[in-house]
Design a protein around this motif. Structure first.
Motif, PDB file in Angstrom:
ATOM      1  N   GLN C  37     -14.845  81.541  -8.159  1.00 25.20           N
ATOM      2  CA  GLN C  37     -14.942  80.143  -8.469  1.00 25.20           C
ATOM      3  C   GLN C  37     -14.765  79.716 -10.014  1.00 25.20           C
ATOM      4  OE1 GLN C  37     -16.040  77.236  -5.714  1.00 25.20           O
ATOM      5  NE2 GLN C  37     -14.536  76.267  -7.011  1.00 25.20           N
ATOM      6  N   LEU C  38     -15.525  80.633 -10.673  1.00 24.51           N
ATOM      7  CA  LEU C  38     -15.522  80.553 -12.041  1.00 24.51           C
ATOM      8  C   LEU C  38     -14.376  80.641 -12.689  1.00 24.51           C
ATOM      9  CD1 LEU C  38     -18.093  79.838 -13.538  1.00 24.51           C
ATOM     10  CD2 LEU C  38     -18.102  82.263 -14.544  1.00 24.51           C
ATOM     11  N   LEU C  39     -13.755  81.853 -12.140  1.00 27.97           N
ATOM     12  CA  LEU C  39     -12.462  82.382 -12.707  1.00 27.97           C
ATOM     13  C   LEU C  39     -11.232  81.193 -12.473  1.00 27.97           C
ATOM     14  CD1 LEU C  39     -12.311  86.094 -11.892  1.00 27.97           C
ATOM     15  CD2 LEU C  39     -12.236  85.043 -14.085  1.00 27.97           C
ATOM     16  N   LEU C  40     -11.278  80.756 -11.247  1.00 27.69           N
ATOM     17  CA  LEU C  40     -10.095  79.973 -10.870  1.00 27.69           C
ATOM     18  C   LEU C  40     -10.282  78.540 -11.090  1.00 27.69           C
ATOM     19  CD1 LEU C  40      -9.088  81.665  -7.373  1.00 27.69           C
ATOM     20  CD2 LEU C  40      -8.159  81.983  -9.712  1.00 27.69           C
ATOM     21  N   GLY C  41     -11.453  78.267 -11.455  1.00 27.49           N
ATOM     22  CA  GLY C  41     -11.947  76.846 -11.748  1.00 27.49           C
ATOM     23  C   GLY C  41     -12.307  75.956 -10.653  1.00 27.49           C
ATOM     24  N   GLU C  42     -12.675  74.627 -10.807  1.00 31.44           N
ATOM     25  CA  GLU C  42     -13.356  73.802 -10.052  1.00 31.44           C
ATOM     26  C   GLU C  42     -12.519  73.439  -8.706  1.00 31.44           C
ATOM     27  OE1 GLU C  42     -15.910  69.991 -10.275  1.00 31.44           O
ATOM     28  OE2 GLU C  42     -15.498  70.887 -12.286  1.00 31.44           O
ATOM     29  N   TYR C  43     -11.236  73.170  -9.097  1.00 30.65           N
ATOM     30  CA  TYR C  43     -10.141  72.741  -8.064  1.00 30.65           C
ATOM     31  C   TYR C  43      -9.479  73.867  -7.374  1.00 30.65           C
ATOM     32  CZ  TYR C  43     -11.547  68.921 -10.989  1.00 30.65           C
ATOM     33  OH  TYR C  43     -12.234  68.098 -11.577  1.00 30.65           O
ATOM     34  N   ALA C  44      -9.737  75.174  -7.518  1.00 31.32           N
ATOM     35  CA  ALA C  44      -9.132  76.297  -6.833  1.00 31.32           C
ATOM     36  C   ALA C  44      -8.995  75.898  -5.386  1.00 31.32           C
ATOM     37  CB  ALA C  44      -9.606  77.638  -7.251  1.00 31.32           C
ATOM     38  N   PRO C  46      -9.099  76.997  -1.369  1.00 28.27           N
ATOM     39  CA  PRO C  46      -9.900  77.796  -0.742  1.00 28.27           C
ATOM     40  C   PRO C  46      -9.221  79.322  -0.418  1.00 28.27           C
ATOM     41  CG  PRO C  46      -9.901  75.740   0.338  1.00 28.27           C
ATOM     42  CD  PRO C  46      -8.969  75.657  -0.524  1.00 28.27           C
ATOM     43  N   GLU C  47      -7.830  79.338  -0.160  1.00 28.73           N
ATOM     44  CA  GLU C  47      -7.312  80.672   0.195  1.00 28.73           C
ATOM     45  C   GLU C  47      -7.031  81.383  -1.012  1.00 28.73           C
ATOM     46  OE1 GLU C  47      -5.889  77.397   0.749  1.00 28.73           O
ATOM     47  OE2 GLU C  47      -3.936  77.215   0.494  1.00 28.73           O
ATOM     48  N   GLU C  48      -6.914  80.735  -2.004  1.00 30.54           N
ATOM     49  CA  GLU C  48      -7.017  81.249  -3.301  1.00 30.54           C
ATOM     50  C   GLU C  48      -8.063  82.075  -3.484  1.00 30.54           C
ATOM     51  OE1 GLU C  48      -3.976  78.927  -6.339  1.00 30.54           O
ATOM     52  OE2 GLU C  48      -5.797  78.615  -6.474  1.00 30.54           O
ATOM     53  N   LEU C  49      -9.163  81.334  -3.542  1.00 34.24           N
ATOM     54  CA  LEU C  49     -10.552  82.014  -3.731  1.00 34.24           C
ATOM     55  C   LEU C  49     -10.649  83.025  -2.802  1.00 34.24           C
ATOM     56  CD1 LEU C  49     -12.861  78.587  -3.840  1.00 34.24           C
ATOM     57  CD2 LEU C  49     -12.418  80.348  -5.732  1.00 34.24           C
ATOM     58  N   ALA C  50     -10.198  82.941  -1.647  1.00 35.99           N
ATOM     59  CA  ALA C  50     -10.568  83.841  -0.740  1.00 35.99           C
ATOM     60  C   ALA C  50      -9.857  85.329  -1.098  1.00 35.99           C
ATOM     61  CB  ALA C  50     -10.061  83.470   0.807  1.00 35.99           C
ATOM     62  N   ARG C  51      -8.463  85.075  -1.471  1.00 33.94           N
ATOM     63  CA  ARG C  51      -7.729  86.293  -1.954  1.00 33.94           C
ATOM     64  C   ARG C  51      -8.303  86.834  -3.238  1.00 33.94           C
ATOM     65  NH1 ARG C  51      -2.926  83.959  -2.497  1.00 33.94           N
ATOM     66  NH2 ARG C  51      -3.045  84.183  -4.991  1.00 33.94           N
ATOM     67  N   LEU C  52      -8.736  86.226  -4.158  1.00 33.70           N
ATOM     68  CA  LEU C  52      -9.661  86.658  -5.435  1.00 33.70           C
ATOM     69  C   LEU C  52     -10.808  87.500  -4.887  1.00 33.70           C
ATOM     70  CD1 LEU C  52      -9.279  87.025  -8.289  1.00 33.70           C
ATOM     71  CD2 LEU C  52     -10.859  85.132  -8.689  1.00 33.70           C
ATOM     72  N   ARG C  53     -11.668  86.909  -3.937  1.00 36.54           N
ATOM     73  CA  ARG C  53     -12.874  87.465  -3.514  1.00 36.54           C
ATOM     74  C   ARG C  53     -12.410  89.003  -2.882  1.00 36.54           C
ATOM     75  NH1 ARG C  53     -14.786  82.582  -1.194  1.00 36.54           N
ATOM     76  NH2 ARG C  53     -15.760  81.510  -2.846  1.00 36.54           N
ATOM     77  N   THR C  54     -11.375  89.063  -2.162  1.00 39.50           N
ATOM     78  CA  THR C  54     -10.777  90.201  -1.393  1.00 39.50           C
ATOM     79  C   THR C  54     -10.398  91.306  -2.523  1.00 39.50           C
ATOM     80  OG1 THR C  54      -9.976  88.783   0.149  1.00 39.50           O
ATOM     81  CG2 THR C  54      -9.487  91.224   0.430  1.00 39.50           C
ATOM     82  N   GLN C  55      -9.788  90.737  -3.611  1.00 35.46           N
ATOM     83  CA  GLN C  55      -9.142  91.496  -4.597  1.00 35.46           C
ATOM     84  C   GLN C  55     -10.285  92.052  -5.403  1.00 35.46           C
ATOM     85  OE1 GLN C  55      -6.427  89.085  -6.994  1.00 35.46           O
ATOM     86  NE2 GLN C  55      -6.525  90.733  -8.678  1.00 35.46           N
ATOM     87  N   LEU C  56     -11.557  91.300  -5.532  1.00 38.10           N
ATOM     88  CA  LEU C  56     -12.738  92.029  -6.350  1.00 38.10           C
ATOM     89  C   LEU C  56     -13.661  92.620  -5.655  1.00 38.10           C
ATOM     90  CD1 LEU C  56     -13.466  88.546  -8.579  1.00 38.10           C
ATOM     91  CD2 LEU C  56     -12.178  90.848  -9.427  1.00 38.10           C
ATOM     92  N   GLY C  57     -13.264  92.676  -4.217  1.00 40.63           N
ATOM     93  CA  GLY C  57     -14.317  93.154  -3.217  1.00 40.63           C
ATOM     94  C   GLY C  57     -15.442  92.394  -2.924  1.00 40.63           C
ATOM     95  N   LEU C  58     -15.564  91.301  -3.287  1.00 46.04           N
ATOM     96  CA  LEU C  58     -16.753  90.420  -3.092  1.00 46.04           C
ATOM     97  C   LEU C  58     -16.912  90.211  -1.580  1.00 46.04           C
ATOM     98  CD1 LEU C  58     -16.459  88.082  -6.031  1.00 46.04           C
ATOM     99  CD2 LEU C  58     -17.598  90.003  -5.747  1.00 46.04           C
ATOM    100  N   ASP C  59     -16.030  90.440  -0.581  1.00 49.06           N
ATOM    101  CA  ASP C  59     -16.240  89.974   0.664  1.00 49.06           C
ATOM    102  C   ASP C  59     -16.840  91.104   1.520  1.00 49.06           C
ATOM    103  OD1 ASP C  59     -14.011  91.621   0.303  1.00 49.06           O
ATOM    104  OD2 ASP C  59     -12.941  90.602   1.798  1.00 49.06           O
ATOM    105  N   ARG C  60     -17.086  92.280   0.887  1.00 52.20           N
ATOM    106  CA  ARG C  60     -17.805  93.521   1.614  1.00 52.20           C
ATOM    107  C   ARG C  60     -19.062  93.267   1.515  1.00 52.20           C
ATOM    108  NH1 ARG C  60     -14.275  98.072   1.405  1.00 52.20           N
ATOM    109  NH2 ARG C  60     -12.244  97.479   1.095  1.00 52.20           N
TER     110      ARG C  60
END
Lengths: 322, 279, 336
Positions: C37-44, C46-60
């Protein structure tokens, strides 16, 4: 006595303490003959160690200072020579060993280094020569495998061994005088005898005089020629050893003998000297021993004279001769 | 040592006397400071911005025109409270962990001390920054962070006293007489382990004040407009070229208070526990 | 020195670091705020957020995240900074050297001046110098160093502008990085002027950082020297006819070093911690400032990397202090 190599005249050494001025040595006269051994005896606090430290001006600073008197060594007054001069004398012409062999050596340097240090300071030698000389000295004081021991640290050695190292260090510049301040007190009885023998033997070999501080009359009898008894900062009696042992004149000296256990004697109980060494802050006027003396008289409140009690036998007391 | 003797020795100890005097003054200021303050510490006065020290504003004014003298007075209370609470937060668990670790030894000891080692593996301020970041920047969280960081120090000190006390005859005698662990620890070991704890806690107050001020300075502690000394310094930093007094006075106040704790702590150590000297 | 001792220490160090990595990992997960959220900003979206989370491994799950993390650390991969997109290792590398340069300079100043002041104070006990330097030392340990830094800046860079306010070197004087230590690099490049400029930049922050350790070293050296000067072996050294300088420096100081080294080791955390504050004040591009900035920016990978490096530094320094201690004291050397 042969011509003295060291003469102490009217030495006064004082300490400035929080409680006031302590007159640790108060007008002491002593003479050390050439190639002789002088024993200085007395209870702890009588000023004998301070006298020894005064000779080489090793008093704890800034509290201690020599307030008066002279210490004549080879026509020089050690009280007045420059600092550089006294440093040239220390460890070279006059050396000193101490009571505590366990703590008198620096724990972070090898014994070899510590001996070489004094050799290189006073004798023109390079590192290799100094090392060889240090090993020779260790051999001289009876340490086996001296070459290998050079690399040892003090903590790897016993107390007796360390005192031998101290002696090796003290003798490595062939001094004219060695001051030994209770050199055997901290050691086992068997080791004590060995160290005393060693000192006696080396004294002859090197041809030096020994200024021996001790509280032990047995030690005095064994190796000293002359003896001086100190009490509360003053020399109260001095004589040749045999004379003093045969005819002790000062009541304090008499007390010292009576407080010794006698081998084979049937004297029964030991007789300790009553009381304790008086505090040096408030000594009574006159003789310092009067309060413990069994023969004290009213005139002891005045300074007793120094008088002869026999051949070469001086005593500081009102009593003898009457 | 009887209590009376401790007090009289402290009175004769110059360091302790001066330290106590400073602490007393600061305490007094903390109590009555708000009444002495000539201005409201929080209300901005835009016309009086960044005025230098003078007869009107003794310490000058800050970038919002607030009177720095008044703010420093108000801040005294905050810093004292920070010191007390932070130390309390380290002291309680630290002492308990140290007691358990030293008394029971074995795996209890290993477990506790390895945990403490882990906390000690970071520079203190870094750990404090880290904890405040987790908890969120605020004054209470600053105290918690600083408190947690110093737990291992107390644990270690208490543990080492317990280790030596445990071996002493009177403790062993009580153990043989059937004293329970809790009773031995609470009634016999703890009271005898107190002197070093007291000394360390006093010195720890100073450290805590410094660390909390550092967090405030980094913007992780007290939040504007609270007149916390560290936060005031942080603001002063921006104006250091124009108005150095904005930073100077709160910093000097910190220095004075910490100096008081350090002097008093040094004095206490000399009187209570000479063996700790030189540390 | 026995190798088994060193290897035992290294093993212990490894354990601590492993624990630290777990601790840091868990603590970072506790920090409120979603880095995506912090990276993409307040108005990101949801699918962008989800993609970045997967990329960062935050969903594991946490254990898996930690496992992946540990693996990559062992490969020397500390991840990518979410703020700059650069590998964290590179970012840390440059800044670490800046911190090391600053800390070494501070350490040098602190030990040198601290020991000198401590020795003189002990030798001249109760003199004006003794009282003066011990009072200053007390002030030194009581001072907030960020305040000292600010006051020094005002005094020496603003009021009397003789030293630069911030940075490592003036613009345009940079030398090619060889060691990463600017003072050394400029020397290697043969640019004496630039080296002087770098030293001038180094002076204020180094002095600021040196204050507390210097005060501590001075106090410990004094009390340790006072104790040693009363030892029999110091009297022996005098009785050997050695000069006063040799007696004090060779025989007394050498023994007084032991507690000084211990205390220095215990206070290195202070030095590294002080670096965080000093770097902030002087805009020194080091690790301390970087970790604070990363924390504010929720740059997980960067923070984790920094904290681990700090822990490694602390542990290494402690190890060095221990080894130094063993080297200095033959009694331990033989028995350890």
């Amino acid at each position: 006595m042969s011509a003295p190599v060291l003469e102490i005249k009217g030495l006064k050494t004082q300490f400035q303490t929080r409680q006031g001025l302590v007159k640790a040595v108060d007008g002491a006269d002593l003479a050390l003959g050439h190639r002789e051994t002088l024993g200085v005896v007395g209870e702890s606090g009588c000023g004998k160690s301070v006298t020894a430290l005064s000779i080489l001006r090793l008093l704890p600073q800034p509290a201690g200072r020599i307030a008066g008197g002279r210490i004549i060594f080879n026509d020089r007054d050690l009280v007045r020579v420059s600092r550089a001069e006294i440093r040239r004398i220390r460890g070279n012409e006059i050396s000193m060993i101490f009571q505590e062999p366990m703590t008198s050596l620096n724990p972070v340097y090898t014994v070899g280094f510590q001996i070489q240090e004094v050799i290189r300071k006073h004798r023109q030698m390079n590192k290799g020569e100094a090392r060889t000389e240090a090993a020779r000295m260790l051999g001289l004081v009876g340490i086996p495998e001296p070459r290998a021991r050079l690399n040892d640290y003090p903590h790897q050695m016993s107390g007796g061994m360390r005192q031998r190292v101290m002696i090796a260090m003290a003798l490595s510049c062939h001094p004219q005088i060695m001051i030994a301040d209770e050199p055997t007190t901290a050691l086992d009885v068997t080791i004590q005898a060995q160290i005393l023998d060693l000192i006696g033997r080396l004294k002859e070999e090197i041809g030096m005089s020994v200024f021996l501080i001790t509280h032990d009359l047995g030690v005095v009898a064994e190796i000293c020629r002359h003896v001086a008894v100190m009490y509360a900062g003053k020399v109260v009696e001095s004589a040749e050893v045999r004379e003093l042992f045969a005819h002790p004149a000062h009541p304090y000296t008499v007390g010292l003998f009576e407080s010794l256990p006698k081998i084979g004697g049937r004297g029964g109980a030991l007789r300790p000297i009553p009381g304790v060494v008086p505090g040096l802050f408030n000594l009574p006027p006159g003789c310092a021993f009067q309060e413990r003396c069994f023969k004290a008289e009213p005139r002891c409140r005045q300074e007793p004279p120094l008088r002869a009690a026999g051949a070469d036998h001086m005593v500081r007391c009102w009593l003898p001769g009457e | 040592m009887p209590r009376l003797e401790i007090v009289s020795n402290l009175g004769r100890n110059r360091s302790a006397t001066v330290g106590l005097l400073i602490i007393a003054v600061v305490l007094l200021v903390a109590l009555i400071g708000p009444r002495l303050a000539p201005y409201d510490p929080l209300v901005p006065a835009p016309l009086d911005r960044l005025k230098g020290p003078g007869p009107v504003h003794y310490f000058g004014t800050d970038s919002l025109g607030r009177d720095i003298f008044s703010r420093v007075l108000y801040g005294t209370r905050i810093s004292l409270v920070i010191g007390l609470i932070s130390v309390a937060i380290s002291l309680a668990p630290g002492t308990l962990l140290g007691l358990l670790s030293g008394y029971f030894g074995g795996w209890v000891d290993s477990l506790i001390m390895r945990g403490m080692d882990m906390l000690l593996a970071f520079p203190a301020i870094l750990l404090a920054i880290f904890i405040t970041a987790i908890l969120g920047p605020s004054l209470p969280n600053t105290m918690i962070a600083v408190g947690i960081v110093y737990i291992p120090h107390y644990a270690r000190i208490v543990r080492s006293s317990v280790l030596s006390l445990k071996e002493q005859l009177f403790v062993q005698a009580i153990a043989h007489l059937g004293g329970t662990h809790a009773r031995i620890l609470g009634a016999h070991i703890l009271p005898n382990a107190l002197p070093p704890i007291i000394v360390y806690a006093t010195l720890g107050m100073g450290t805590a004040v410094l660390q909390a001020a550092a967090l405030g300075f980094l913007g992780l502690g007290a939040q504007p407009p609270q007149p916390e000394w560290g936060a005031m310094l942080s603001e002063g930093r921006q104006y250091i070229q124009l108005a150095p007094h904005v930073a100077a006075f709160p910093g000097a106040a910190i220095l004075l208070l910490v100096l008081g704790f350090n002097l008093f702590g040094d004095g206490l150590r000399d009187v209570l526990d000479p063996s700790l000297r030189s540390r | 020195m026995p190798l088994s001792y060193i290897s035992r220490r290294l093993f212990h160090l490894l354990l601590i670091l492993l624990g630290v990595s777990v601790l840091v990992f868990l603590m970072l997960r506790m920090i409120p705020g979603d880095p995506a959220q912090l990276l993409l900003g307040e108005y990101a979206r949801p699918e962008e957020l989800a993609r970045l989370r997967t990329q960062l491994g935050l969903d594991r799950s946490y254990p898996i995240q930690y496992g992946i993390y540990l693996q990559s650390i062992l490969r020397g991969d500390f991840g990518t900074s979410v703020r700059t997109g650069a590998p964290v290792v590179d970012e840390i590398g440059v800044r670490l050297l800046a911190t090391i340069e600053l800390s070494l300079a501070a350490m040098f100043i602190a030990t040198l001046l601290g020991i000198v002041a401590g020795v003189i104070s002990a030798v001249k006990q109760y003199s004006v110098f003794d009282y003066g330097s011990m009072f200053l030392a007390l002030i030194g340990v009581s001072m907030p160093i960020f305040w000292l830094g600010l006051m020094l800046i005002y005094l020496l860079a603003v009021k009397f502008p003789i030293l630069p306010m911030m940075g490592r070197i003036s613009m345009g004087l940079e030398a090619p990085a060889v060691t990463g230590l600017v003072v050394v690099d400029t020397l290697i490049a043969g640019q004496l002027g630039a080296c002087g400029d770098a030293l001038r930049h180094l002076l204020l922050p180094a002095c600021t950082l040196a204050t507390i350790p210097m005060a501590i070293v001075a106090r410990i050296t004094r009390s340790s020297m006072l104790e040693v000067l009363n030892q029999d072996y110091v009297r022996t050294a005098r009785a050997k006819g050695l000069g006063e300088a040799v007696v004090i420096l060779r025989h007394a100081l050498r023994n007084a070093f032991l507690p000084v080294v211990t205390v220095l080791g215990l206070n290195l955390g202070l030095l590294l911690g002080g670096a965080v504050l000093t770097e902030t004040i002087f805009s020194w591009p080091g690790l301390g400032r970087y970790v604070v900035d990363s924390l504010m920016g929720r740059d997980y990978a960067a923070v984790q990397g920094c904290i681990l490096i700090f822990a490694v530094l602390m542990a290494l320094i402690n190890l060095i202090v221990d080894l130094l201690y063993v080297l200095l004291d033959p009694r331990i050397r033989v028995h350890a």
